[in-house]
Design a protein around this motif. Structure first.
Motif, PDB file in Angstrom:
ATOM      1  N   ARG A   1       0.829  -1.048  -0.152  1.00 34.62           N
ATOM      2  CA  ARG A   1       0.104   0.102   0.211  1.00 34.62           C
ATOM      3  C   ARG A   1       0.832   1.194  -0.057  1.00 34.62           C
ATOM      4  N   GLY A   2       2.122   1.122   0.099  1.00 36.08           N
ATOM      5  CA  GLY A   2       3.023   2.179  -0.172  1.00 36.08           C
ATOM      6  C   GLY A   2       3.141   3.073   1.305  1.00 36.08           C
ATOM      7  N   LEU A   3       2.713   2.583   2.298  1.00 39.86           N
ATOM      8  CA  LEU A   3       2.924   3.198   3.436  1.00 39.86           C
ATOM      9  C   LEU A   3       4.317   3.023   4.357  1.00 39.86           C
ATOM     10  N   SER A   4       4.689   3.839   4.838  1.00 37.61           N
ATOM     11  CA  SER A   4       5.954   3.527   5.685  1.00 37.61           C
ATOM     12  C   SER A   4       5.492   3.041   7.186  1.00 37.61           C
ATOM     13  N   GLN A   5       6.513   2.513   7.833  1.00 36.58           N
ATOM     14  CA  GLN A   5       5.890   2.311   9.140  1.00 36.58           C
ATOM     15  C   GLN A   5       5.432   3.570   9.985  1.00 36.58           C
TER      16      GLN A   5
ATOM     17  N   LEU B   1       1.860   4.007   8.915  1.00 36.44           N
ATOM     18  CA  LEU B   1       0.794   3.040   9.783  1.00 36.44           C
ATOM     19  C   LEU B   1       0.950   3.594  11.248  1.00 36.44           C
ATOM     20  N   ALA B   2       2.122   3.862  11.662  1.00 33.32           N
ATOM     21  CA  ALA B   2       1.866   4.375  13.373  1.00 33.32           C
ATOM     22  C   ALA B   2       0.959   5.620  13.287  1.00 33.32           C
ATOM     23  N   ALA B   3       1.078   6.458  12.532  1.00 29.34           N
ATOM     24  CA  ALA B   3       0.130   7.746  12.616  1.00 29.34           C
ATOM     25  C   ALA B   3      -1.279   7.485  12.184  1.00 29.34           C
ATOM     26  N   GLN B   4      -1.455   6.374  11.466  1.00 35.10           N
ATOM     27  CA  GLN B   4      -2.860   5.897  11.271  1.00 35.10           C
ATOM     28  C   GLN B   4      -3.480   5.371  12.322  1.00 35.10           C
ATOM     29  N   LEU B   5      -2.533   4.606  12.948  1.00 35.77           N
ATOM     30  CA  LEU B   5      -2.998   3.874  14.410  1.00 35.77           C
ATOM     31  C   LEU B   5      -3.236   4.834  15.434  1.00 35.77           C
ATOM     32  N   GLN B   6      -2.445   5.988  15.503  1.00 36.78           N
ATOM     33  CA  GLN B   6      -2.559   6.924  16.754  1.00 36.78           C
ATOM     34  C   GLN B   6      -3.670   7.733  16.533  1.00 36.78           C
ATOM     35  N   LEU B   7      -4.028   7.747  15.282  1.00 35.22           N
ATOM     36  CA  LEU B   7      -5.403   8.674  15.074  1.00 35.22           C
ATOM     37  C   LEU B   7      -6.604   7.833  15.391  1.00 35.22           C
TER      38      LEU B   7
ATOM     39  N   LEU C   1       0.923   3.623  19.368  1.00 33.30           N
ATOM     40  CA  LEU C   1       1.850   2.759  18.505  1.00 33.30           C
ATOM     41  C   LEU C   1       2.989   3.772  17.986  1.00 33.30           C
ATOM     42  N   THR C   2       4.100   3.457  18.056  1.00 29.76           N
ATOM     43  CA  THR C   2       5.226   4.356  17.452  1.00 29.76           C
ATOM     44  C   THR C   2       5.552   3.426  16.244  1.00 29.76           C
TER      45      THR C   2
ATOM     46  N   GLU D   1      -5.427  -4.038  18.591  1.00 33.25           N
ATOM     47  CA  GLU D   1      -4.378  -3.440  17.807  1.00 33.25           C
ATOM     48  C   GLU D   1      -4.322  -4.115  16.409  1.00 33.25           C
ATOM     49  N   LEU D   2      -4.663  -5.524  16.179  1.00 30.63           N
ATOM     50  CA  LEU D   2      -4.633  -6.237  15.324  1.00 30.63           C
ATOM     51  C   LEU D   2      -6.011  -5.701  14.279  1.00 30.63           C
ATOM     52  N   LEU D   3      -7.035  -5.631  15.060  1.00 34.78           N
ATOM     53  CA  LEU D   3      -8.062  -5.309  14.141  1.00 34.78           C
ATOM     54  C   LEU D   3      -7.834  -3.791  13.761  1.00 34.78           C
ATOM     55  N   ALA D   4      -7.054  -2.969  14.312  1.00 32.93           N
ATOM     56  CA  ALA D   4      -7.085  -1.594  14.084  1.00 32.93           C
ATOM     57  C   ALA D   4      -5.913  -1.658  12.623  1.00 32.93           C
ATOM     58  N   ILE D   5      -5.007  -2.402  12.856  1.00 28.67           N
ATOM     59  CA  ILE D   5      -4.064  -2.536  11.999  1.00 28.67           C
ATOM     60  C   ILE D   5      -4.661  -2.978  10.607  1.00 28.67           C
TER      61      ILE D   5
END
Length: 83
Positions: free
Chosen positions: A24-28, A31-37, A42-43, A61-65
């Motif tokens: 999906r062209g996302l960096s770590q 992904l961390a930023a989307q999870l924080q939102l 998660l950093t 966390e797994l559901l959110a990821i």
């Protein structure tokens, strides 16, 4: 103490998360930023540890990821041999 099967699950799931994130062209960091939102503390470092199988995810966390990656939970691989 973790069992061999539990460790194998962490590694398999982490590798799948990395693969899907990269597709999906996302960096770590992305992904961390989307999870924080979504309210998860998660950093980038935590995402890295999850992807490398060094840290297990909680179910939430797994559901959110999976939500961020638009990945059905059922598509995550599990090692074929259960204890």
């Amino acid at each position: 103490m973790k069992t061999e099967y539990s460790l194998a699950c962490d590694v398999a799931i982490g590798a799948a998360i990395r693969t899907e994130r990269c597709k999906r062209g996302l960096s770590q960091s992305d992904l961390a930023a989307q999870l924080q939102l979504r309210g998860f503390d998660l950093t980038k470092m935590v995402v890295s540890r999850i992807e490398n199988g060094c840290r297990a995810c909680t179910f939430m966390e797994l559901l959110a990821i999976c939500s961020v990656l638009r990945l059905p939970l059922s598509d995550l691989p599990l090692p074929s041999t259960a204890p």
